[in-house]
Design a protein around this motif. Structure first.
Motif, PDB file in Angstrom:
ATOM      1  N   VAL A 189       5.154   6.306   2.331  1.00 29.30           N
ATOM      2  CA  VAL A 189       4.932   7.342   3.343  1.00 29.30           C
ATOM      3  C   VAL A 189       3.917   6.859   4.371  1.00 29.30           C
ATOM      4  N   GLU A 190       2.820   6.282   3.904  1.00 26.98           N
ATOM      5  CA  GLU A 190       1.804   5.768   4.828  1.00 26.98           C
ATOM      6  C   GLU A 190       2.338   4.584   5.613  1.00 26.98           C
ATOM      7  N   LEU A 191       3.141   3.754   4.968  1.00 30.80           N
ATOM      8  CA  LEU A 191       3.724   2.596   5.653  1.00 30.80           C
ATOM      9  C   LEU A 191       4.635   3.049   6.786  1.00 30.80           C
ATOM     10  N   ASP A 192       5.394   4.099   6.545  1.00 33.84           N
ATOM     11  CA  ASP A 192       6.268   4.626   7.601  1.00 33.84           C
ATOM     12  C   ASP A 192       5.451   5.117   8.790  1.00 33.84           C
ATOM     13  N   ARG A 193       4.264   5.658   8.508  1.00 29.85           N
ATOM     14  CA  ARG A 193       3.421   6.172   9.578  1.00 29.85           C
ATOM     15  C   ARG A 193       2.852   5.060  10.456  1.00 29.85           C
ATOM     16  N   ILE A 194       2.701   3.879   9.884  1.00 28.18           N
ATOM     17  CA  ILE A 194       2.114   2.778  10.647  1.00 28.18           C
ATOM     18  C   ILE A 194       3.150   1.715  11.007  1.00 28.18           C
ATOM     19  N   LYS A 195       4.440   2.015  10.830  1.00 28.25           N
ATOM     20  CA  LYS A 195       5.469   1.007  11.039  1.00 28.25           C
ATOM     21  C   LYS A 195       5.443   0.439  12.455  1.00 28.25           C
ATOM     22  N   LYS A 196       5.095   1.272  13.439  1.00 30.60           N
ATOM     23  CA  LYS A 196       5.043   0.788  14.809  1.00 30.60           C
ATOM     24  C   LYS A 196       3.992  -0.306  14.960  1.00 30.60           C
ATOM     25  N   MET A 197       2.920  -0.197  14.191  1.00 32.70           N
ATOM     26  CA  MET A 197       1.884  -1.229  14.238  1.00 32.70           C
ATOM     27  C   MET A 197       2.420  -2.543  13.705  1.00 32.70           C
ATOM     28  N   LEU A 198       3.353  -2.473  12.766  1.00 30.92           N
ATOM     29  CA  LEU A 198       3.908  -3.682  12.160  1.00 30.92           C
ATOM     30  C   LEU A 198       4.910  -4.378  13.061  1.00 30.92           C
ATOM     31  N   PHE A 232      -2.864  -7.826   8.876  1.00 30.63           N
ATOM     32  CA  PHE A 232      -3.679  -8.052   7.688  1.00 30.63           C
ATOM     33  C   PHE A 232      -3.844  -6.721   6.958  1.00 30.63           C
ATOM     34  N   ILE A 233      -3.240  -6.619   5.761  1.00 29.33           N
ATOM     35  CA  ILE A 233      -3.264  -5.402   4.957  1.00 29.33           C
ATOM     36  C   ILE A 233      -3.983  -5.692   3.642  1.00 29.33           C
ATOM     37  N   THR A 234      -4.930  -4.834   3.286  1.00 33.07           N
ATOM     38  CA  THR A 234      -5.617  -4.993   2.007  1.00 33.07           C
ATOM     39  C   THR A 234      -5.300  -3.820   1.090  1.00 33.07           C
ATOM     40  N   ILE A 235      -5.320  -4.077  -0.208  1.00 32.13           N
ATOM     41  CA  ILE A 235      -5.071  -3.065  -1.229  1.00 32.13           C
ATOM     42  C   ILE A 235      -6.328  -2.979  -2.089  1.00 32.13           C
ATOM     43  N   GLU A 236      -6.919  -1.795  -2.134  1.00 32.67           N
ATOM     44  CA  GLU A 236      -8.196  -1.615  -2.803  1.00 32.67           C
ATOM     45  C   GLU A 236      -8.116  -0.536  -3.887  1.00 32.67           C
ATOM     46  N   GLY A 237      -9.104  -0.542  -4.762  1.00 33.74           N
ATOM     47  CA  GLY A 237      -9.192   0.456  -5.816  1.00 33.74           C
ATOM     48  C   GLY A 237      -9.992  -0.085  -6.983  1.00 33.74           C
ATOM     49  N   ILE A 238     -10.422   0.805  -7.849  1.00 35.87           N
ATOM     50  CA  ILE A 238     -11.178   0.368  -9.019  1.00 35.87           C
ATOM     51  C   ILE A 238     -10.284  -0.420  -9.963  1.00 35.87           C
ATOM     52  N   ASP A 239     -10.889  -1.123 -10.902  1.00 35.66           N
ATOM     53  CA  ASP A 239     -10.116  -1.838 -11.910  1.00 35.66           C
ATOM     54  C   ASP A 239      -9.217  -0.846 -12.648  1.00 35.66           C
ATOM     55  N   GLY A 240      -7.958  -1.238 -12.867  1.00 38.92           N
ATOM     56  CA  GLY A 240      -7.029  -0.370 -13.575  1.00 38.92           C
ATOM     57  C   GLY A 240      -6.318   0.632 -12.692  1.00 38.92           C
ATOM     58  N   SER A 241      -6.476   0.521 -11.372  1.00 37.64           N
ATOM     59  CA  SER A 241      -5.832   1.484 -10.471  1.00 37.64           C
ATOM     60  C   SER A 241      -4.394   1.113 -10.137  1.00 37.64           C
ATOM     61  N   GLY A 242      -3.965  -0.084 -10.520  1.00 36.41           N
ATOM     62  CA  GLY A 242      -2.590  -0.491 -10.266  1.00 36.41           C
ATOM     63  C   GLY A 242      -2.410  -1.355  -9.036  1.00 36.41           C
ATOM     64  N   LYS A 243      -3.459  -2.012  -8.580  1.00 37.74           N
ATOM     65  CA  LYS A 243      -3.394  -2.798  -7.345  1.00 37.74           C
ATOM     66  C   LYS A 243      -2.347  -3.904  -7.411  1.00 37.74           C
ATOM     67  N   SER A 244      -2.332  -4.671  -8.490  1.00 38.63           N
ATOM     68  CA  SER A 244      -1.407  -5.802  -8.583  1.00 38.63           C
ATOM     69  C   SER A 244       0.044  -5.331  -8.539  1.00 38.63           C
ATOM     70  N   THR A 245       0.335  -4.283  -9.300  1.00 34.94           N
ATOM     71  CA  THR A 245       1.697  -3.740  -9.327  1.00 34.94           C
ATOM     72  C   THR A 245       2.105  -3.226  -7.955  1.00 34.94           C
ATOM     73  N   GLN A 246       1.242  -2.447  -7.324  1.00 36.22           N
ATOM     74  CA  GLN A 246       1.587  -1.865  -6.029  1.00 36.22           C
ATOM     75  C   GLN A 246       1.646  -2.916  -4.926  1.00 36.22           C
ATOM     76  N   THR A 247       0.880  -3.981  -5.052  1.00 36.93           N
ATOM     77  CA  THR A 247       0.962  -5.069  -4.073  1.00 36.93           C
ATOM     78  C   THR A 247       2.326  -5.731  -4.140  1.00 36.93           C
ATOM     79  N   ARG A 248       2.825  -5.953  -5.350  1.00 36.69           N
ATOM     80  CA  ARG A 248       4.157  -6.561  -5.500  1.00 36.69           C
ATOM     81  C   ARG A 248       5.245  -5.650  -4.940  1.00 36.69           C
ATOM     82  N   ILE A 249       5.133  -4.354  -5.210  1.00 35.74           N
ATOM     83  CA  ILE A 249       6.119  -3.404  -4.701  1.00 35.74           C
ATOM     84  C   ILE A 249       6.052  -3.341  -3.176  1.00 35.74           C
ATOM     85  N   LEU A 250       4.840  -3.339  -2.636  1.00 37.38           N
ATOM     86  CA  LEU A 250       4.658  -3.290  -1.189  1.00 37.38           C
ATOM     87  C   LEU A 250       5.249  -4.522  -0.524  1.00 37.38           C
ATOM     88  N   GLU A 251       5.101  -5.671  -1.158  1.00 35.71           N
ATOM     89  CA  GLU A 251       5.690  -6.902  -0.630  1.00 35.71           C
ATOM     90  C   GLU A 251       7.205  -6.747  -0.474  1.00 35.71           C
TER      91      GLU A 251
END
Length: 208
Positions: free
Chosen positions: A194-203, A2-21
């Protein structure tokens, strides 16, 4: 997972969520993700989302209670079933958003907001990516999207919420991963990678 993406309005959450997918699909070699959002990320939830975003509430707890009510349905109908199917759930906004917005933004007591979330039995994310962006840049992004809603148009509110996210990150740096989102969309995506690579073992992904 379970991964969540957080930030203030206008921080780019929707765009980065799609890229992360797409990034996770490439790493996993298969489509094993479910992408959702709050508020309103469940069938029938759009009406509640519209109410939260458009309405001005008089009671100090109304907004917080509506967010948690929405999350209860969202978790039960969408998030938990996907996790039980061993999917990786990517959710745009979750508990940290409610704490940052309601405690730092609206001035509600943190212990009471946390107690409400705990009472609802809402699961904790495994990892949270917090997109740290200047409020000035966030407002620029918002202005390009059209007419801002009642939250997006309040600069002082966004400043307080941004500080709330920073405080939450300092309390839980292992779960909440700060992502420098002050650069371009591609630079932010690389920072997440970069952060995803650091936690890849968890995935538990097999290397290609």
């Amino acid at each position: 997972m379970f991964i969540t993406i957080e930030g203030i309005d206008g921080s780019g959450k929707s765009t980065q969520t799609r890229i992360l997918e797409e990034t996770i699909k490439d790493i996993a070699g298969c489509d094993c993700t479910l992408v959702t959002r709050e508020p309103g990320g469940w069938e029938g939830g759009q009406a509640l989302r519209d109410l939260i975003i458009k309405e001005h509430f008089l009671h100090s707890w109304t907004e917080a209670l509506l967010f948690v009510a929405d999350r209860c349905e969202h978790v039960t109908r969408v998030i938990l079933p996907a996790l039980h199917q061993n999917k990786i759930v990517l959710c745009e906004r979750y508990n940290d958003s409610t704490i940052a917005y309601q405690v730092w933004g609206r001035g509600l007591p943190e212990d009471e907001v946390r107690r409400l979330i705990k009472t609802a039995g809402l699961p904790e994310p495994d990892i949270t990516f917090w997109l740290d962006v200047d409020v000035e840049k966030a407002l620029e992004h918002i202005s390009k999207r059209g007419e801002p809603d009642r939250i997006e148009s309040d600069r002082e509110l966004l400043e307080r919420i941004s500080e709330g996210y920073r405080s939450l990150w300092k309390k839980e740096p292992e779960r909440i991963r700060r992502i420098d989102a002050k650069g371009t969309m591609d630079e932010t995506a690389r920072n997440i990678k970069v952060e995803l690579d650091r936690i890849k073992k968890m995935l538990k992904f097999a290397e290609k």
